[in-house]
Write a protein that holds these residues in place. Sequence first.
Motif, mmCIF file in Angstrom:
data_model
loop_
_atom_site.group_PDB
_atom_site.id
_atom_site.type_symbol
_atom_site.label_atom_id
_atom_site.label_comp_id
_atom_site.label_asym_id
_atom_site.label_seq_id
_atom_site.Cartn_x
_atom_site.Cartn_y
_atom_site.Cartn_z
ATOM 1 N N SER A 283 -19.353 14.018 4.703
ATOM 2 C CA SER A 283 -19.142 14.622 6.018
ATOM 3 C C SER A 283 -20.432 14.790 6.800
ATOM 4 N N ALA A 284 -21.576 14.748 6.133
ATOM 5 C CA ALA A 284 -22.865 14.943 6.807
ATOM 6 C C ALA A 284 -23.909 13.961 6.271
ATOM 7 N N PRO A 285 -23.684 12.654 6.435
ATOM 8 C CA PRO A 285 -24.647 11.678 5.887
ATOM 9 C C PRO A 285 -26.013 11.737 6.548
ATOM 10 N N GLU A 286 -26.059 11.968 7.865
ATOM 11 C CA GLU A 286 -27.346 12.034 8.546
ATOM 12 C C GLU A 286 -28.128 13.277 8.130
ATOM 13 N N THR A 287 -27.426 14.387 7.938
ATOM 14 C CA THR A 287 -28.091 15.617 7.493
ATOM 15 C C THR A 287 -28.701 15.427 6.120
ATOM 16 N N TYR A 288 -27.952 14.827 5.213
ATOM 17 C CA TYR A 288 -28.479 14.549 3.881
ATOM 18 C C TYR A 288 -29.612 13.525 3.947
ATOM 19 N N GLY A 289 -29.488 12.576 4.861
ATOM 20 C CA GLY A 289 -30.510 11.540 4.965
ATOM 21 C C GLY A 289 -31.855 12.085 5.393
ATOM 22 N N VAL A 290 -31.885 12.926 6.424
ATOM 23 C CA VAL A 290 -33.167 13.468 6.873
ATOM 24 C C VAL A 290 -33.726 14.435 5.839
ATOM 25 N N ALA A 291 -32.863 15.179 5.163
ATOM 26 C CA ALA A 291 -33.342 16.083 4.108
ATOM 27 C C ALA A 291 -34.013 15.297 2.992
ATOM 28 N N ARG A 292 -33.408 14.174 2.619
ATOM 29 C CA ARG A 292 -33.990 13.342 1.563
ATOM 30 C C ARG A 292 -35.307 12.718 2.005
ATOM 31 N N ARG A 293 -35.363 12.187 3.225
ATOM 32 C CA ARG A 293 -36.578 11.517 3.694
ATOM 33 C C ARG A 293 -37.744 12.482 3.805
ATOM 34 N N ALA B 185 -30.485 10.038 15.598
ATOM 35 C CA ALA B 185 -30.077 10.628 14.322
ATOM 36 C C ALA B 185 -29.920 12.137 14.444
ATOM 37 N N SER B 186 -30.783 12.771 15.246
ATOM 38 C CA SER B 186 -30.665 14.210 15.459
ATOM 39 C C SER B 186 -29.359 14.548 16.161
ATOM 40 N N ALA B 187 -28.986 13.728 17.146
ATOM 41 C CA ALA B 187 -27.712 13.947 17.833
ATOM 42 C C ALA B 187 -26.536 13.737 16.879
ATOM 43 N N ALA B 188 -26.657 12.770 15.971
ATOM 44 C CA ALA B 188 -25.603 12.549 14.982
ATOM 45 C C ALA B 188 -25.450 13.759 14.072
ATOM 46 N N ILE B 189 -26.565 14.382 13.724
ATOM 47 C CA ILE B 189 -26.506 15.599 12.907
ATOM 48 C C ILE B 189 -25.752 16.697 13.645
ATOM 49 N N ASP B 190 -26.007 16.831 14.945
ATOM 50 C CA ASP B 190 -25.293 17.845 15.735
ATOM 51 C C ASP B 190 -23.793 17.583 15.738
ATOM 52 N N GLU B 191 -23.410 16.330 15.773
ATOM 53 C CA GLU B 191 -21.987 16.005 15.722
ATOM 54 C C GLU B 191 -21.397 16.362 14.356
ATOM 55 N N GLU B 192 -22.178 16.134 13.287
ATOM 56 C CA GLU B 192 -21.699 16.475 11.945
ATOM 57 C C GLU B 192 -21.513 17.980 11.779
ATOM 58 N N LEU B 193 -22.328 18.755 12.487
ATOM 59 C CA LEU B 193 -22.286 20.208 12.342
ATOM 60 C C LEU B 193 -21.520 20.880 13.473
ATOM 61 N N ALA B 194 -20.756 20.124 14.234
ATOM 62 C CA ALA B 194 -20.067 20.691 15.395
ATOM 63 C C ALA B 194 -19.136 21.837 14.995
ATOM 64 N N VAL B 195 -18.396 21.659 13.915
ATOM 65 C CA VAL B 195 -17.471 22.714 13.478
ATOM 66 C C VAL B 195 -18.245 23.967 13.064
ATOM 67 N N GLN B 196 -19.327 23.774 12.327
ATOM 68 C CA GLN B 196 -20.140 24.912 11.886
ATOM 69 C C GLN B 196 -20.803 25.601 13.079
ATOM 70 N N TYR B 197 -21.279 24.838 14.056
ATOM 71 C CA TYR B 197 -21.858 25.427 15.260
ATOM 72 C C TYR B 197 -20.838 26.294 15.996
ATOM 73 N N ALA B 198 -19.644 25.743 16.203
ATOM 74 C CA ALA B 198 -18.610 26.471 16.943
ATOM 75 C C ALA B 198 -18.270 27.790 16.260
ATOM 76 N N ARG B 199 -18.250 27.787 14.944
ATOM 77 C CA ARG B 199 -17.959 29.021 14.222
ATOM 78 C C ARG B 199 -19.148 29.986 14.264
#
Length: 340
Positions: free
Chosen positions: A92-102, A317-331
């Motif tokens: 559900s969050a490949p870009e988030t995991y990707g930047v964390a790994r890099r 990639a940063s914008a993609a992360i924001d899309e992955e976290l959209a549900v968490q942001y809204a909450r």
Amino acid sequence: MRRAHAVRSSRSARKGLLSDVITVKRTAAVCISLVVHGLTLAMITVGVLIIYAAPGFLPAWLLGGLFAGLGILLFPRPRRLPADAEMLTPSSAPETYGVARRVAEAVGARPPAAVTVRDLAVACEYAEVGWWRRPVLVVGLPLWLVLSPRERVVLLALTCAERSGHDLLVSGALWTLAQWRGSMSGGGPLKKRDEAHTYVVGVLAGFAPPGSYQAAGTLGLVVGAVIGWPALLLERLLLRLTRERDGRTVRRPGMVTEAEATRLAGLMRDRYFLAPVQAAVLRGASAAEIRQAALTRSDQQDEDTSAGERSLLDPAASAAIDEELAVQYARAIRGFGLIS
């Protein structure tokens, strides 16, 4: 030639001496940790033996229970994630995991096995949880929401670089010593104790010297200071022996500038970014609108960084992360008003 050879020999000797010193410190830290854990196990063992020797004797149960209880209380426990941390899945969050790994690889840390987010926590944390010390990245959404791509890289780099270098043995000993010191030195006078005393006197119509509860607390503090000083000394000694593995600097030269680190520290300390965000939430702004406004206000431009640094997290990639976290942001934004 002779001078160059002498310089190389001198450098090799210094490196060898430094390696020997580090080895001695680590050996001493392990020995101290073993002593601490041995004392903890000894308390539990003594308590059990006292009860086993006289199972029908009430004082034996009281004394044995005291020793066993202290040992269990001081026995190290594995690090756990905060109760409000939500685990993200790699799918559900490949870009988030990707930047964390890099970023983790860039600073010489183990890539996080999991990434979690917290709705109301500002800081970001690299934690090693469980008995197997599984590396987990904990991201605070309020700050993450307002950072530019470059600032997100800085935050992750500093978080991974400041991880603890303690192994399970040493970290467990430090936890035990901290609990020991805190329990022995935390018995100061309490207002609640005086309120409880007043209530009991009023109900029972009894008499007691004024301030007796504070006096008892002060006495506990004095006794705790006397008994707890060995724990304090051992804790300081163990921290000093392991200091070379604490507060690691970012390994990659030029990855994070002093100005960037200072600015980020100020954001987390003063939290002056919260007021505009909270005002926007009150106006009914969405997470996407808050994010866009934060990027507009940001004075850190990704164009000022090198191509190598942009490769860790580019704007797309940063914008993609924001899309992955959209549900968490809204909450999360619904609770931003609770942050002080």
